[in-house]
Motif scaffolding. Structure first.
Motif, mmCIF file in Angstrom:
data_model
loop_
_atom_site.group_PDB
_atom_site.id
_atom_site.type_symbol
_atom_site.label_atom_id
_atom_site.label_comp_id
_atom_site.label_asym_id
_atom_site.label_seq_id
_atom_site.Cartn_x
_atom_site.Cartn_y
_atom_site.Cartn_z
ATOM 1 N N PHE A 1 -10.960 -37.246 -10.921
ATOM 2 C CA PHE A 1 -10.449 -35.997 -10.916
ATOM 3 C C PHE A 1 -11.028 -35.181 -11.843
ATOM 4 O O PHE A 1 -10.682 -33.761 -11.892
ATOM 5 N N ASP B 1 -8.757 -31.543 -12.319
ATOM 6 C CA ASP B 1 -8.083 -31.044 -11.172
ATOM 7 C C ASP B 1 -7.360 -32.017 -10.545
ATOM 8 O O ASP B 1 -7.890 -32.860 -9.629
ATOM 9 N N ILE B 2 -5.947 -32.285 -10.727
ATOM 10 C CA ILE B 2 -5.230 -33.422 -10.126
ATOM 11 C C ILE B 2 -4.295 -32.826 -9.311
ATOM 12 O O ILE B 2 -3.487 -31.937 -9.647
ATOM 13 N N PRO B 3 -4.477 -33.152 -7.947
ATOM 14 C CA PRO B 3 -3.814 -32.508 -6.917
ATOM 15 C C PRO B 3 -1.991 -32.504 -7.230
ATOM 16 O O PRO B 3 -1.707 -33.670 -7.394
ATOM 17 N N GLY B 4 -1.668 -31.439 -7.132
ATOM 18 C CA GLY B 4 -0.234 -31.227 -7.214
ATOM 19 C C GLY B 4 0.485 -31.429 -8.739
ATOM 20 O O GLY B 4 1.575 -31.276 -8.732
ATOM 21 N N ASN C 1 -4.644 -28.558 -17.074
ATOM 22 C CA ASN C 1 -5.484 -29.148 -16.729
ATOM 23 C C ASN C 1 -6.858 -29.118 -17.646
ATOM 24 O O ASN C 1 -7.754 -29.288 -17.098
#
Length: 187
Positions: A13, A21-24, A38
């Motif tokens: 990520f 950038d970790i989704p959610g 982040n």
């Protein structure tokens, strides 16, 4: 150390130097209290919150305590009962975070201490190649000021005695015998 851990665990990520950038997950660093956006580690940005990063060398002892895999914890009603009683502000975040962590290749564990009244101390530990990260340590009010946090910390260090352990804290008194450094976090 923390940058190495994040690279090992969340490397897929990574979008820049110490940026993930970790989704959610607008705040992927394990706790709503960190206010992280982040970014891991010092940058040239303005910081508004300061923590102590506590680092322990590999332990010289081995101790075992009650532990379960993160998947087991996610499906345990006693785990969620404890979280709702003692981490009520963070439960929504934890409900979203734990299934995500359980899907990663890095093993994560739930360590806990219990008595006849149920769990009274709980911690999640992620174990990478280089270190282990302790987060979401909580102690029930009925057991505070009795050395419980140190007991569960020593149990975790004793279980993963072959690697250093670390955690963050906003409490300057919650460092035990760790090597500490100031760690500034974006708000």
């Amino acid at each position: 150390m923390i940058e190495t851990y994040w690279d090992e665990v969340f490397g897929e990520f990574k979008v820049g130097n110490r940026e993930f950038d970790i989704p959610g997950f607008p705040e992927p660093l394990m706790s709503v209290h960190f206010g992280v956006r982040n970014v891991v580690g010092p940058t040239n940005k303005v910081f508004t919150q300061s923590f102590k990063l506590c680092v322990f060398p590999p332990a010289s002892f081995e101790i075992r305590s009650k532990q379960e895999t993160l998947n087991e914890a996610i499906h345990s009603s006693i785990f969620w009962e404890y979280q709702k009683q003692h981490n009520s502000n963070a439960v929504i975040f934890i409900e979203r975070l734990l299934p995500f962590l359980a899907k990663l290749d890095t093993p994560h564990f739930h360590f806990y201490l219990e008595d006849q009244e149920g769990i009274y101390a709980s911690a999640i530990v992620g174990v990478s190649k280089s270190s282990c990260f302790l987060f979401n340590l909580s102690v029930s009010e009925r057991k505070r000021n009795q050395g419980v946090a140190k007991t569960i910390l020593e149990s975790i260090r004793g279980t993963f005695f072959d690697r250093p352990a670390f955690y963050w804290t906003v409490h300057p008194w919650f460092t035990f015998d760790a090597k500490t450094e100031d760690y500034h976090i974006l708000k």
